[in-house]
Scaffold this motif. Structure first.
Motif, PDB file in Angstrom:
ATOM      1  N   LEU A  48       0.510  -1.107   0.418  1.00 45.98           N
ATOM      2  CA  LEU A  48       0.176  -0.024   0.165  1.00 45.98           C
ATOM      3  C   LEU A  48       1.372   0.696   0.221  1.00 45.98           C
ATOM      4  CD1 LEU A  48      -2.483  -0.873   3.038  1.00 45.98           C
ATOM      5  CD2 LEU A  48      -2.541  -1.618   0.234  1.00 45.98           C
ATOM      6  N   SER A  49       1.062   2.108  -1.617  1.00 44.74           N
ATOM      7  CA  SER A  49       1.721   2.984  -1.218  1.00 44.74           C
ATOM      8  C   SER A  49       1.674   4.632  -0.497  1.00 44.74           C
ATOM      9  CB  SER A  49       1.928   3.180  -2.597  1.00 44.74           C
ATOM     10  OG  SER A  49       0.903   4.041  -3.178  1.00 44.74           O
ATOM     11  N   ALA A  50       1.390   5.405  -0.371  1.00 45.62           N
ATOM     12  CA  ALA A  50       1.430   6.603   0.597  1.00 45.62           C
ATOM     13  C   ALA A  50       0.243   6.987  -0.103  1.00 45.62           C
ATOM     14  CB  ALA A  50       2.233   7.657   1.105  1.00 45.62           C
ATOM     15  N   ASN A  51       0.568   7.827  -1.465  1.00 45.56           N
ATOM     16  CA  ASN A  51      -0.914   7.844  -2.373  1.00 45.56           C
ATOM     17  C   ASN A  51      -1.773   7.411  -2.838  1.00 45.56           C
ATOM     18  OD1 ASN A  51       0.233   5.684  -4.435  1.00 45.56           O
ATOM     19  ND2 ASN A  51       0.984   7.252  -5.491  1.00 45.56           N
ATOM     20  N   GLY A  52      -2.174   6.322  -1.610  1.00 39.39           N
ATOM     21  CA  GLY A  52      -3.087   4.752  -1.843  1.00 39.39           C
ATOM     22  C   GLY A  52      -2.868   3.628  -2.947  1.00 39.39           C
ATOM     23  N   GLY A  53      -2.148   3.913  -3.684  1.00 40.68           N
ATOM     24  CA  GLY A  53      -1.980   2.903  -4.740  1.00 40.68           C
ATOM     25  C   GLY A  53      -1.942   1.279  -3.974  1.00 40.68           C
ATOM     26  N   GLU A  54      -2.210   0.574  -4.768  1.00 43.66           N
ATOM     27  CA  GLU A  54      -2.296  -0.820  -4.129  1.00 43.66           C
ATOM     28  C   GLU A  54      -1.739  -1.872  -5.415  1.00 43.66           C
ATOM     29  OE1 GLU A  54      -5.696  -2.785  -2.236  1.00 43.66           O
ATOM     30  OE2 GLU A  54      -6.345  -1.167  -1.149  1.00 43.66           O
ATOM     31  N   LYS A  55      -0.734  -3.215  -4.488  1.00 41.19           N
ATOM     32  CA  LYS A  55      -0.460  -3.745  -5.937  1.00 41.19           C
ATOM     33  C   LYS A  55       0.106  -5.272  -4.607  1.00 41.19           C
ATOM     34  CE  LYS A  55       1.832  -6.296  -9.196  1.00 41.19           C
ATOM     35  NZ  LYS A  55       1.412  -7.030  -9.024  1.00 41.19           N
ATOM     36  N   ILE A  56      -0.575  -6.471  -4.841  1.00 38.43           N
ATOM     37  CA  ILE A  56      -0.637  -8.213  -5.082  1.00 38.43           C
ATOM     38  C   ILE A  56       0.606  -8.198  -4.924  1.00 38.43           C
ATOM     39  CG2 ILE A  56      -1.710  -9.836  -4.893  1.00 38.43           C
ATOM     40  CD1 ILE A  56      -4.481  -9.114  -5.815  1.00 38.43           C
ATOM     41  N   ILE A  57       1.592  -8.528  -4.406  1.00 37.10           N
ATOM     42  CA  ILE A  57       2.616  -9.100  -4.440  1.00 37.10           C
ATOM     43  C   ILE A  57       2.735 -10.593  -4.122  1.00 37.10           C
ATOM     44  CG2 ILE A  57       4.693  -9.087  -3.379  1.00 37.10           C
ATOM     45  CD1 ILE A  57       4.197  -6.264  -3.988  1.00 37.10           C
ATOM     46  N   TRP A  58       2.490 -11.545  -3.608  1.00 40.55           N
ATOM     47  CA  TRP A  58       2.411 -12.812  -3.867  1.00 40.55           C
ATOM     48  C   TRP A  58       0.608 -13.321  -3.012  1.00 40.55           C
ATOM     49  CZ3 TRP A  58       7.683 -11.595  -2.206  1.00 40.55           C
ATOM     50  CH2 TRP A  58       7.920 -11.899  -0.752  1.00 40.55           C
ATOM     51  N   TYR A  59       0.606 -14.955  -3.130  1.00 39.78           N
ATOM     52  CA  TYR A  59       0.092 -15.169  -2.013  1.00 39.78           C
ATOM     53  C   TYR A  59       1.006 -16.380  -1.040  1.00 39.78           C
ATOM     54  CZ  TYR A  59      -3.558 -13.370  -4.709  1.00 39.78           C
ATOM     55  OH  TYR A  59      -4.869 -12.084  -5.215  1.00 39.78           O
ATOM     56  N   LEU A  60      -0.161 -16.888  -0.213  1.00 41.97           N
ATOM     57  CA  LEU A  60       0.591 -17.897   0.338  1.00 41.97           C
ATOM     58  C   LEU A  60      -0.558 -18.978   0.919  1.00 41.97           C
ATOM     59  CD1 LEU A  60       3.202 -15.939   2.872  1.00 41.97           C
ATOM     60  CD2 LEU A  60       4.153 -17.532   1.313  1.00 41.97           C
ATOM     61  N   GLY A  61       0.041 -20.661   0.704  1.00 44.10           N
ATOM     62  CA  GLY A  61      -1.176 -21.118   1.333  1.00 44.10           C
ATOM     63  C   GLY A  61      -0.132 -21.733   2.427  1.00 44.10           C
ATOM     64  N   GLU A  62      -1.057 -22.768   3.007  1.00 46.06           N
ATOM     65  CA  GLU A  62      -0.315 -23.476   4.353  1.00 46.06           C
ATOM     66  C   GLU A  62       0.692 -23.855   4.384  1.00 46.06           C
ATOM     67  OE1 GLU A  62      -1.995 -28.346   4.466  1.00 46.06           O
ATOM     68  OE2 GLU A  62      -3.602 -26.511   3.931  1.00 46.06           O
ATOM     69  N   GLY A  63       1.831 -23.959   5.371  1.00 49.40           N
ATOM     70  CA  GLY A  63       2.678 -24.092   5.630  1.00 49.40           C
ATOM     71  C   GLY A  63       3.709 -22.842   5.558  1.00 49.40           C
ATOM     72  N   CYS A  64       3.624 -22.067   5.513  1.00 49.30           N
ATOM     73  CA  CYS A  64       4.220 -21.466   5.039  1.00 49.30           C
ATOM     74  C   CYS A  64       4.366 -20.130   6.280  1.00 49.30           C
ATOM     75  CB  CYS A  64       3.774 -20.150   3.726  1.00 49.30           C
ATOM     76  SG  CYS A  64       4.297 -20.664   2.762  1.00 49.30           S
ATOM     77  N   CYS A  65       6.048 -19.011   6.846  1.00 53.01           N
ATOM     78  CA  CYS A  65       6.449 -18.486   7.681  1.00 53.01           C
ATOM     79  C   CYS A  65       5.804 -17.041   6.936  1.00 53.01           C
ATOM     80  CB  CYS A  65       7.134 -18.905   8.835  1.00 53.01           C
ATOM     81  SG  CYS A  65       7.227 -19.727   9.698  1.00 53.01           S
ATOM     82  N   PHE A  66       5.381 -16.318   8.042  1.00 53.71           N
ATOM     83  CA  PHE A  66       4.764 -14.703   7.397  1.00 53.71           C
ATOM     84  C   PHE A  66       5.614 -13.702   8.456  1.00 53.71           C
ATOM     85  CE2 PHE A  66       0.981 -16.208   8.364  1.00 53.71           C
ATOM     86  CZ  PHE A  66       0.247 -14.703   8.746  1.00 53.71           C
ATOM     87  N   ASN A  67       5.469 -12.987   8.427  1.00 58.40           N
ATOM     88  CA  ASN A  67       6.246 -11.409   8.266  1.00 58.40           C
ATOM     89  C   ASN A  67       7.937 -12.121   9.688  1.00 58.40           C
ATOM     90  OD1 ASN A  67       6.146  -8.925   9.318  1.00 58.40           O
ATOM     91  ND2 ASN A  67       5.484  -9.568  11.152  1.00 58.40           N
ATOM     92  N   GLU A  68       8.091 -12.375   8.673  1.00 55.00           N
ATOM     93  CA  GLU A  68       9.278 -12.666   9.180  1.00 55.00           C
ATOM     94  C   GLU A  68      10.400 -11.698   9.255  1.00 55.00           C
ATOM     95  OE1 GLU A  68       8.923 -15.477   5.655  1.00 55.00           O
ATOM     96  OE2 GLU A  68       8.703 -13.557   6.116  1.00 55.00           O
ATOM     97  N   LYS A  69      10.048 -10.491   8.985  1.00 51.85           N
ATOM     98  CA  LYS A  69      11.321  -9.331   8.956  1.00 51.85           C
ATOM     99  C   LYS A  69      11.623  -8.702  10.608  1.00 51.85           C
ATOM    100  CE  LYS A  69       7.489  -6.164   8.892  1.00 51.85           C
ATOM    101  NZ  LYS A  69       7.126  -4.268   7.918  1.00 51.85           N
ATOM    102  N   ILE A  70      10.801  -9.238  11.636  1.00 53.26           N
ATOM    103  CA  ILE A  70      10.724  -9.165  12.842  1.00 53.26           C
ATOM    104  C   ILE A  70      11.858  -9.447  13.111  1.00 53.26           C
ATOM    105  CG2 ILE A  70       8.263  -8.841  13.406  1.00 53.26           C
ATOM    106  CD1 ILE A  70       8.310 -11.119  14.950  1.00 53.26           C
TER     107      ILE A  70
END
Length: 227
Positions: A48-70
């Motif tokens: 989600l950009s600051a000007n309101g634009g949106e872009k789908i990056i990818w999809y995840l199914g079961e057995g996947c971790c996410f938000n590993e950036k922490i």
């Protein structure tokens, strides 16, 4: 691999959390202060950009971790680039069961199970490779090639005639492939008029009529399989 949906990248993380899986209804989003594993269901990552634009990056199914950036970026004061140019948000596209991990829990797990941290590094590298391939595809490849790459990742094993699963609405597919939904529809109609594939916009399956030409358009080569 371009536009693939990632599944079972982190199976070894299931049931490692001290918490029971929680139900997140369709439409739920996830706070940034935890890492998660998707036990069942399906998610999408959107920028989600600051000007309101949106872009789908990818999809995840079961057995996947996410938000590993922490784990990878928290407390790192030497990052050469700002990570705040867009707001990245995971959203449940169907009802999901998810387990979460705090930073403190990740540190404890990492000390006891370095193999789990290695798995996270490996799956994160897969995501980086996927993102790099998508950037190249969106920058230099034709609309038809992008459509074929998307469908090639969703071939139904053993289908005869060869079929691909369209697992999202056309407008979401168009967003993922970096084009307007009308442009996507025109590209698919062009492929249909050439006899490459057959589709009904109300069906979730697309018939591949010329597999060799289809795979050459998608990958520049034909897989060594029988159709």
């Amino acid at each position: 691999m371009s536009f693939a949906e990632l599944v079972n990248q982190n199976e070894c993380w299931k049931n490692v959390s001290s918490e029971e899986p929680r139900l997140y209804p369709k439409g739920s989003t996830f706070p940034d202060d935890y890492m998660y594993i998707l036990v069942s269901g399906r998610l999408r990552l959107t920028a989600l950009s600051a000007n309101g634009g949106e872009k789908i990056i990818w999809y995840l199914g079961e057995g996947c971790c996410f938000n590993e950036k922490i784990l990878f970026f928290s407390g790192n004061d030497n990052m050469p680039l700002s990570l705040n140019t867009a707001d990245f948000q995971y959203e449940a596209v169907e009802n999901c069961y998810v387990q979460r991990f705090s930073m403190e829990e990740l540190q404890r797990i990492g000390e006891a199970r370095p193999d789990l941290l290695l798995n996270l590094c490996q799956s994160y590298s897969v995501k980086v490779a996927l993102l790099a391939q998508q950037v190249v595809s969106l920058s230099v490849e034709s609309h038809l090639t992008r459509v074929c790459k998307f469908l090639a990742e969703r071939i139904i094993p053993g289908s005869n005639p060869l079929r691909a699963k369209r697992d999202m609405p056309l407008f979401e597919m168009a967003d993922l492939l970096g084009m307007h939904r009308i442009t996507l529809y025109k590209a698919m109609r062009e492929a249909q008029s050439r006899g490459l594939l057959s589709f009904d916009k109300n069906s979730d399956e697309i018939v591949i009529l010329q597999p060799k030409t289809f795979f050459y358009e998608a990958h520049g080569q034909v897989p060594n399989v029988k159709y």
